[in-house]
Design a protein around this motif. Structure first.
Motif, PDB file in Angstrom:
ATOM      1  N   GLN A 136      -8.148   1.653  -3.051  1.00  0.00           N
ATOM      2  CA  GLN A 136      -8.777   0.266  -3.343  1.00  0.00           C
ATOM      3  C   GLN A 136      -8.001  -0.337  -4.843  1.00  0.00           C
ATOM      4  OE1 GLN A 136     -13.037   2.735  -3.719  1.00  0.00           O
ATOM      5  NE2 GLN A 136     -13.467   0.367  -3.771  1.00  0.00           N
ATOM      6  N   ILE A 137      -7.276   0.727  -5.372  1.00  0.00           N
ATOM      7  CA  ILE A 137      -6.280   0.334  -6.337  1.00  0.00           C
ATOM      8  C   ILE A 137      -5.204  -0.830  -5.742  1.00  0.00           C
ATOM      9  CG2 ILE A 137      -4.447   0.754  -7.859  1.00  0.00           C
ATOM     10  CD1 ILE A 137      -5.502   3.524  -8.162  1.00  0.00           C
ATOM     11  N   VAL A 138      -4.983  -0.622  -4.479  1.00  0.00           N
ATOM     12  CA  VAL A 138      -3.826  -1.505  -3.702  1.00  0.00           C
ATOM     13  C   VAL A 138      -4.250  -3.017  -3.755  1.00  0.00           C
ATOM     14  CG1 VAL A 138      -2.587  -1.518  -1.653  1.00  0.00           C
ATOM     15  CG2 VAL A 138      -3.106   0.590  -2.485  1.00  0.00           C
ATOM     16  N   ARG A 195       3.836   6.127   4.863  1.00  0.00           N
ATOM     17  CA  ARG A 195       3.885   4.948   5.549  1.00  0.00           C
ATOM     18  C   ARG A 195       3.480   5.136   7.017  1.00  0.00           C
ATOM     19  NH1 ARG A 195       9.113   4.975   5.438  1.00  0.00           N
ATOM     20  NH2 ARG A 195       9.325   3.688   3.430  1.00  0.00           N
ATOM     21  N   GLU A 196       3.223   6.140   7.476  1.00  0.00           N
ATOM     22  CA  GLU A 196       2.602   6.325   8.735  1.00  0.00           C
ATOM     23  C   GLU A 196       0.915   6.135   8.590  1.00  0.00           C
ATOM     24  OE1 GLU A 196       2.203  10.333  10.447  1.00  0.00           O
ATOM     25  OE2 GLU A 196       2.696   9.494  12.384  1.00  0.00           O
ATOM     26  N   CYS A 197       0.188   6.809   7.720  1.00  0.00           N
ATOM     27  CA  CYS A 197      -0.825   6.487   7.345  1.00  0.00           C
ATOM     28  C   CYS A 197      -1.228   5.311   7.268  1.00  0.00           C
ATOM     29  CB  CYS A 197      -1.381   7.481   6.276  1.00  0.00           C
ATOM     30  SG  CYS A 197      -1.408   9.258   6.469  1.00  0.00           S
ATOM     31  N   VAL A 198      -0.664   4.769   6.496  1.00  0.00           N
ATOM     32  CA  VAL A 198      -0.747   2.937   6.220  1.00  0.00           C
ATOM     33  C   VAL A 198      -0.505   2.250   7.379  1.00  0.00           C
ATOM     34  CG1 VAL A 198       0.242   1.008   4.967  1.00  0.00           C
ATOM     35  CG2 VAL A 198      -0.186   3.087   3.542  1.00  0.00           C
ATOM     36  N   GLU A 199       0.429   2.373   8.158  1.00  0.00           N
ATOM     37  CA  GLU A 199       0.499   1.657   9.308  1.00  0.00           C
ATOM     38  C   GLU A 199      -0.748   1.603  10.361  1.00  0.00           C
ATOM     39  OE1 GLU A 199       2.931  -0.748   9.895  1.00  0.00           O
ATOM     40  OE2 GLU A 199       3.745  -0.451   7.979  1.00  0.00           O
ATOM     41  N   LEU A 200      -0.975   2.942  10.482  1.00  0.00           N
ATOM     42  CA  LEU A 200      -2.060   3.149  11.250  1.00  0.00           C
ATOM     43  C   LEU A 200      -3.434   2.704  11.008  1.00  0.00           C
ATOM     44  CD1 LEU A 200      -1.391   6.987  12.339  1.00  0.00           C
ATOM     45  CD2 LEU A 200      -1.481   4.818  13.908  1.00  0.00           C
ATOM     46  N   ALA A 201      -3.717   2.922   9.431  1.00  0.00           N
ATOM     47  CA  ALA A 201      -4.976   2.388   8.949  1.00  0.00           C
ATOM     48  C   ALA A 201      -5.016   0.820   9.051  1.00  0.00           C
ATOM     49  CB  ALA A 201      -5.076   2.939   7.523  1.00  0.00           C
ATOM     50  N   TYR A 202      -4.003   0.260   8.622  1.00  0.00           N
ATOM     51  CA  TYR A 202      -4.061  -1.174   8.656  1.00  0.00           C
ATOM     52  C   TYR A 202      -3.548  -2.036   9.597  1.00  0.00           C
ATOM     53  CZ  TYR A 202      -5.367   0.257   3.900  1.00  0.00           C
ATOM     54  OH  TYR A 202      -5.998   0.858   2.743  1.00  0.00           O
ATOM     55  N   ASP A 234       2.770  14.919  -2.888  1.00  0.00           N
ATOM     56  CA  ASP A 234       3.238  16.003  -2.039  1.00  0.00           C
ATOM     57  C   ASP A 234       3.102  15.419  -0.773  1.00  0.00           C
ATOM     58  OD1 ASP A 234       0.481  15.469  -2.737  1.00  0.00           O
ATOM     59  OD2 ASP A 234      -0.391  17.286  -2.127  1.00  0.00           O
ATOM     60  N   PHE A 235       3.143  14.115  -0.451  1.00  0.00           N
ATOM     61  CA  PHE A 235       3.340  13.848   1.043  1.00  0.00           C
ATOM     62  C   PHE A 235       4.597  13.053   1.185  1.00  0.00           C
ATOM     63  CE2 PHE A 235      -1.334  13.884   0.764  1.00  0.00           C
ATOM     64  CZ  PHE A 235      -1.744  13.621   1.920  1.00  0.00           C
ATOM     65  N   THR A 236       5.299  13.025   2.111  1.00  0.00           N
ATOM     66  CA  THR A 236       6.658  12.500   2.155  1.00  0.00           C
ATOM     67  C   THR A 236       6.420  11.034   2.206  1.00  0.00           C
ATOM     68  OG1 THR A 236       6.800  12.424   4.503  1.00  0.00           O
ATOM     69  CG2 THR A 236       7.471  14.506   3.421  1.00  0.00           C
ATOM     70  N   VAL A 237       7.605  10.176   1.917  1.00  0.00           N
ATOM     71  CA  VAL A 237       7.331   8.820   2.052  1.00  0.00           C
ATOM     72  C   VAL A 237       6.963   8.238   3.509  1.00  0.00           C
ATOM     73  CG1 VAL A 237       8.421   6.381   1.920  1.00  0.00           C
ATOM     74  CG2 VAL A 237       8.822   8.410   0.211  1.00  0.00           C
ATOM     75  N   GLU A 238       7.448   8.919   4.561  1.00  0.00           N
ATOM     76  CA  GLU A 238       7.333   8.845   5.574  1.00  0.00           C
ATOM     77  C   GLU A 238       5.846   8.951   6.266  1.00  0.00           C
ATOM     78  OE1 GLU A 238       9.961  10.376   4.708  1.00  0.00           O
ATOM     79  OE2 GLU A 238      11.318   9.089   4.953  1.00  0.00           O
ATOM     80  N   GLU A 239       5.376   9.870   5.580  1.00  0.00           N
ATOM     81  CA  GLU A 239       3.997  10.266   5.756  1.00  0.00           C
ATOM     82  C   GLU A 239       2.836   9.357   5.454  1.00  0.00           C
ATOM     83  OE1 GLU A 239       3.397  15.219   6.086  1.00  0.00           O
ATOM     84  OE2 GLU A 239       3.996  14.185   4.083  1.00  0.00           O
ATOM     85  N   ALA A 255       0.700  -1.045   0.177  1.00  0.00           N
ATOM     86  CA  ALA A 255      -0.072   0.076  -0.015  1.00  0.00           C
ATOM     87  C   ALA A 255       0.918   1.367  -0.184  1.00  0.00           C
ATOM     88  CB  ALA A 255      -1.029  -0.097   1.310  1.00  0.00           C
ATOM     89  N   ALA A 256       2.016   1.399   0.830  1.00  0.00           N
ATOM     90  CA  ALA A 256       2.823   2.508   0.771  1.00  0.00           C
ATOM     91  C   ALA A 256       3.620   2.689  -0.379  1.00  0.00           C
ATOM     92  CB  ALA A 256       3.776   2.398   1.988  1.00  0.00           C
ATOM     93  N   ARG A 257       3.697   1.677  -1.181  1.00  0.00           N
ATOM     94  CA  ARG A 257       4.478   1.736  -2.287  1.00  0.00           C
ATOM     95  C   ARG A 257       3.327   2.239  -3.571  1.00  0.00           C
ATOM     96  NH1 ARG A 257       8.542  -1.297  -5.144  1.00  0.00           N
ATOM     97  NH2 ARG A 257       9.160  -2.585  -3.298  1.00  0.00           N
ATOM     98  N   ILE A 258       2.376   1.844  -3.600  1.00  0.00           N
ATOM     99  CA  ILE A 258       1.367   2.298  -4.671  1.00  0.00           C
ATOM    100  C   ILE A 258       0.911   3.826  -4.321  1.00  0.00           C
ATOM    101  CG2 ILE A 258      -0.829   2.005  -5.583  1.00  0.00           C
ATOM    102  CD1 ILE A 258       1.143  -0.042  -6.492  1.00  0.00           C
ATOM    103  N   LEU A 259       0.486   3.879  -2.968  1.00  0.00           N
ATOM    104  CA  LEU A 259      -0.024   5.185  -2.675  1.00  0.00           C
ATOM    105  C   LEU A 259       0.879   6.614  -2.818  1.00  0.00           C
ATOM    106  CD1 LEU A 259      -2.098   4.605   0.418  1.00  0.00           C
ATOM    107  CD2 LEU A 259      -2.655   4.535  -1.706  1.00  0.00           C
ATOM    108  N   SER A 260       2.350   6.140  -2.435  1.00  0.00           N
ATOM    109  CA  SER A 260       3.221   7.283  -2.631  1.00  0.00           C
ATOM    110  C   SER A 260       3.383   7.653  -4.143  1.00  0.00           C
ATOM    111  CB  SER A 260       4.603   6.485  -1.911  1.00  0.00           C
ATOM    112  OG  SER A 260       4.656   6.206  -0.947  1.00  0.00           O
TER     113      SER A 260
END
Length: 500
Positions: A237-239, A72-79, A65-70, A55-60
């Protein structure tokens, strides 16, 4: 990565602006200027990654305009595991050639969790990025699952209020109870006397009301959306299409690079559009199979090129698909016309004014190459649910049952039994326990929905999902309803509410 409207070239937006705004000012939908490519080498790397890593790979690639860390943080919290204890999107291998992509192992037992657990995180960060100090009022029209998933995702999220409208008699009893018992100081629910299309049209009308937007601004607020018209809802949903393919390759069920078919039960066209976008990015997809119930407006369009919402509306046992105006189809048309915003705007104008439009032969030819479309009745859906459990010990809900039955029709029509098939399973059978039980026992069950839940568990020796089991003891908080013409007034009540 910038985003533009499907209806005009009046300005571009960053991903943060698109997610914050939800809908374009001209009534169009935000779409990315291009689609990043994912090649076979990258797919090979993804085979060994977790869902969160994929998910972090595709969304990034889209949220530049988001950092990779941002991201990744969203993905980790969500899932995180406490929200998806069995994993976010497991693939169940039914037999050598057919798999089920189960998207209902989240907190509300429906596929909408896959996007609506991460959207609040993306939205709140987006508001900060555009330096907006305004509070977001999230308006949602739901045919069942989106409402609860949105309420759950935005519950007590700082800087937001959320109002969910649902058709009064157009959702299952379990879906309604999930919404009406929702906790949180910033959440509101209102039934609408009408069907989903009435509800969705009402929300779009409110979004387009300049006077209402001005009133919001005076109160330090702005509209946003959690429906799939919001790019931040559609993107996650693409992920899961990439993830399912990688899981099949990792398990040696599919040879890397070999195409698969995805069978998607859909009403608003968002879920299957995400699969189309995955294909555009390079995912090996042979055919996208669009499965509808008796409200078969998409079947007619994808086979004949004519969209006509002027038809009888059916309330079916697969209520999340009881839709006659499929909003996300606009994004597909924009892409298939080579980004011809004038043509798309004209078709959408015709749809609004007359209820129908006809695409040209060039577009129809592309559609037929990409899609197969079919539909089935409630009786056929019940037969499929019963057959799947009796013959293969697989229990599914009515929406997944529609997809499974339409896939059988695809096989009969095409003879394509060699291409591996992934049927998208969108909800837990326990969200529709009375109808699933009726399908298995050939008669309507006695008692209420919770008695049906208990009976279904005993009959099938399957476990009731914890979120469903907990519902029976929850207190109903919301009981208000309104006519479709009164939806704006319901929003005004929220603006004056201090219950945040």
């Amino acid at each position: 990565m910038n985003y533009q409207s499907t209806r005009s070239r009046t300005g571009k937006a960053t991903s943060a602006q698109a997610i914050s705004q939800g809908l374009c000012g001209d009534g169009g939908l935000f779409v990315p200027e291009q689609f990043p490519a994912v090649g076979e080498e990258e797919l090979a790397l993804m085979e060994n990654e977790s869902y969160r890593q994929r998910a972090a790979r595709i969304l990034s690639r889209y949220l530049t305009d988001f950092t990779v860390e941002e991201v990744r943080e969203c993905v980790e919290l969500a899932y995180r595991p406490d929200r998806f204890p069995e994993g976010p999107a497991p693939v169940f291998q039914l037999d050598q050639n057919v798999s089920y992509l189960e998207l209902w192992h989240g907190p509300t037992c429906a596929f909408k969790d896959m996007a609506l657990q991460i959207l609040p995180l993306l939205l709140t960060r987006s508001l900060k990025k555009i330096r907006s100090d305004r509070e977001a009022l999230i308006l949602v029209a739901t045919s069942g699952d989106t409402g609860k998933a949105a309420l759950e995702g935005f519950q007590d999220v700082e800087g937001t209020r959320i109002l969910v409208f649902y058709p009064k008699d157009g959702v299952s009893p379990m879906q309604e109870r999930q919404m009406r018992t929702q906790s949180g100081g910033n959440v509101f629910v209102c039934a609408v006397e009408g069907n989903f299309d009435d509800t969705q049209t009402g929300v779009k009308r409110i979004f387009g009301d300049a006077e209402m937007r001005e009133l919001l601004a005076k109160k330090g607020m702005m509209f946003s959306s959690a429906n799939s018209i919001n790019w931040g809802r559609l993107l996650p949903q693409i992920v899961y299409y990439f993830s399912a393919y990688c899981d099949l390759c990792a398990g040696h069920s599919v040879q890397r690079g070999a195409p698969v078919n995805f069978i998607v039960p859909t009403g608003n066209f968002g879920d299957i559009l995400a699969a189309y976008y995955a294909k555009k990015m390079g995912l090996p997809v042979h055919k996208l199979i669009c499965a509808s119930n008796a409200n078969n407006v998409l079947t007619e369009f994808l086979t004949m090129g004519k969209y006509n919402r002027n038809r009888e509306f059916y309330t079916t046992i697969s209520p999340s698909m009881d839709i006659l105006v499929s909003s996300n189809l606009e994004r597909l048309l924009y892409d298939l016309t080579d980004q011809n915003d004038e043509k798309v705007a004209d078709w959408m104008r015709r749809l609004n004014e007359t209820g129908e439009y006809q695409v040209d032969e060039a577009v129809l030819s592309k559609i037929r190459e990409l899609f197969y479309a079919g539909f089935c009745s409630d009786d056929e859906t019940r037969e499929e649910i019963k057959s799947l459990f009796a013959n293969q010990n697989y229990l599914c809900d009515p929406h997944t049952g529609v997809a499974a039955r339409v896939y059988e029709k695809y096989l009969r029509d095409t003879g394509d039994s060699k291409t591996p098939a992934v049927i998208v399973s969108t909800a837990s059978p326990y969200k529709f326990a009375p109808e699933v039980l009726r399908a298995l026992e050939d008669h309507a069950p006695a008692g209420d929905e919770f008695q049906a839940v208990s009976r279904l568990s005993q009959l099938t020796a399957t476990r009731v999902p914890a979120p469903i089991a907990a519902l029976e003891s929850k207190t109903v908080r919301f009981s208000s309803s309104c006519k479709k013409e009164e939806m704006g007034a319901a929003v005004l009540k929220i603006l004056d509410s201090e219950s945040v």
